[in-house]
Design a protein around this motif. Structure first.
Motif, short mmCIF file in Angstrom:
data_model
loop_
_atom_site.label_atom_id
_atom_site.label_comp_id
_atom_site.label_asym_id
_atom_site.label_seq_id
_atom_site.Cartn_x
_atom_site.Cartn_y
_atom_site.Cartn_z
N GLU A 95 -0.80 -21.54 156.74
CA GLU A 95 -0.33 -20.16 156.82
C GLU A 95 0.85 -20.03 157.78
O GLU A 95 1.83 -19.33 157.49
CB GLU A 95 -1.48 -19.25 157.27
CG GLU A 95 -2.58 -19.14 156.25
CD GLU A 95 -3.95 -18.82 156.85
OE1 GLU A 95 -4.91 -18.85 156.07
OE2 GLU A 95 -4.06 -18.56 158.06
N ALA A 96 0.78 -20.73 158.90
CA ALA A 96 1.87 -20.71 159.88
C ALA A 96 3.16 -21.25 159.26
O ALA A 96 4.25 -20.72 159.51
CB ALA A 96 1.49 -21.49 161.12
N GLU A 97 3.02 -22.28 158.46
CA GLU A 97 4.18 -22.85 157.78
C GLU A 97 4.76 -21.87 156.76
O GLU A 97 5.97 -21.69 156.67
CB GLU A 97 3.74 -24.14 157.07
CG GLU A 97 4.77 -25.23 157.10
CD GLU A 97 4.20 -26.52 156.55
OE1 GLU A 97 4.38 -26.77 155.33
OE2 GLU A 97 3.57 -27.26 157.33
N ARG A 98 3.88 -21.25 155.98
CA ARG A 98 4.34 -20.35 154.91
C ARG A 98 4.79 -18.99 155.42
O ARG A 98 5.76 -18.43 154.92
CB ARG A 98 3.21 -20.13 153.90
CG ARG A 98 2.93 -21.29 153.02
CD ARG A 98 1.85 -20.94 152.01
NE ARG A 98 1.54 -22.10 151.20
CZ ARG A 98 0.49 -22.20 150.42
NH1 ARG A 98 -0.37 -21.19 150.33
NH2 ARG A 98 0.27 -23.28 149.71
N TYR A 99 4.03 -18.42 156.37
CA TYR A 99 4.25 -17.03 156.76
C TYR A 99 4.71 -16.86 158.21
O TYR A 99 4.90 -15.74 158.67
CB TYR A 99 2.95 -16.22 156.57
CG TYR A 99 2.29 -16.44 155.23
CD1 TYR A 99 2.94 -16.16 154.04
CD2 TYR A 99 1.00 -16.96 155.16
CE1 TYR A 99 2.33 -16.39 152.82
CE2 TYR A 99 0.38 -17.18 153.94
CZ TYR A 99 1.05 -16.90 152.78
OH TYR A 99 0.44 -17.13 151.57
N GLY A 100 4.81 -17.97 158.93
CA GLY A 100 5.25 -17.88 160.31
C GLY A 100 4.13 -17.60 161.30
O GLY A 100 4.36 -17.52 162.50
N ARG A 101 2.92 -17.47 160.79
CA ARG A 101 1.76 -17.23 161.65
C ARG A 101 0.49 -17.41 160.83
O ARG A 101 0.51 -17.24 159.60
CB ARG A 101 1.77 -15.83 162.23
CG ARG A 101 1.69 -14.75 161.15
CD ARG A 101 1.48 -13.35 161.72
NE ARG A 101 1.44 -12.35 160.68
CZ ARG A 101 0.42 -12.14 159.85
NH1 ARG A 101 -0.67 -12.87 159.92
NH2 ARG A 101 0.47 -11.19 158.94
N PRO A 102 -0.61 -17.74 161.49
CA PRO A 102 -1.87 -17.80 160.75
C PRO A 102 -2.35 -16.39 160.41
O PRO A 102 -1.91 -15.41 161.01
CB PRO A 102 -2.85 -18.48 161.71
CG PRO A 102 -2.18 -18.55 163.03
CD PRO A 102 -0.74 -18.17 162.87
N TRP A 103 -3.22 -16.32 159.43
CA TRP A 103 -3.80 -15.03 159.07
C TRP A 103 -4.54 -14.42 160.25
O TRP A 103 -5.17 -15.13 161.04
CB TRP A 103 -4.79 -15.19 157.92
CG TRP A 103 -4.16 -15.27 156.56
CD1 TRP A 103 -2.84 -15.45 156.27
CD2 TRP A 103 -4.84 -15.17 155.32
NE1 TRP A 103 -2.67 -15.48 154.90
CE2 TRP A 103 -3.89 -15.30 154.30
CE3 TRP A 103 -6.17 -14.99 154.97
CZ2 TRP A 103 -4.22 -15.25 152.96
CZ3 TRP A 103 -6.51 -14.94 153.63
CH2 TRP A 103 -5.53 -15.06 152.64
#
Length: 97
Positions: free
Chosen positions: A13-21
């Protein structure tokens, strides 16, 4: 195992969205899983048949359990302790009736 899977998802998520959910987003994901589970239960009752129903139901139940464990961990809830206490409370309530 559940924590390791959550950590792997958080990295993705950090890779895709810049942060974990966030915990709220994890809960929303759980709601989606519960909806999927509801459809599979309908399948077991003959309303939504599918070829791999038993495997899909087992998978979704495990997925929902993982979400519950993940949310408990995220909020610092000792799930085993809470479960034992809740079952004892429910047992007493049944016995009192």
């Amino acid at each position: 195992m559940a924590r390791a899977v959550r950590a792997a998802y958080a990295a993705q998520e950090a890779e895709r969205y810049g942060r974990p959910w966030s915990r709220e987003e994890i809960m929303l994901g759980f709601l989606g899983d519960v909806g999927d589970l509801a459809k599979l239960v309908q399948g077991k009752e003959g309303v939504r048949p599918r070829a791999d129903l038993d495997d899909a139901l087992a998978h979704e139940l495990a997925d929902c359990l993982w979400c519950v464990m993940t949310l408990a961990d995220a909020y610092g809830v000792d799930l085993e302790r809470a479960f034992v206490a809740t079952m004892a409370e429910l047992g007493r309530a049944i016995d009192d009736e």
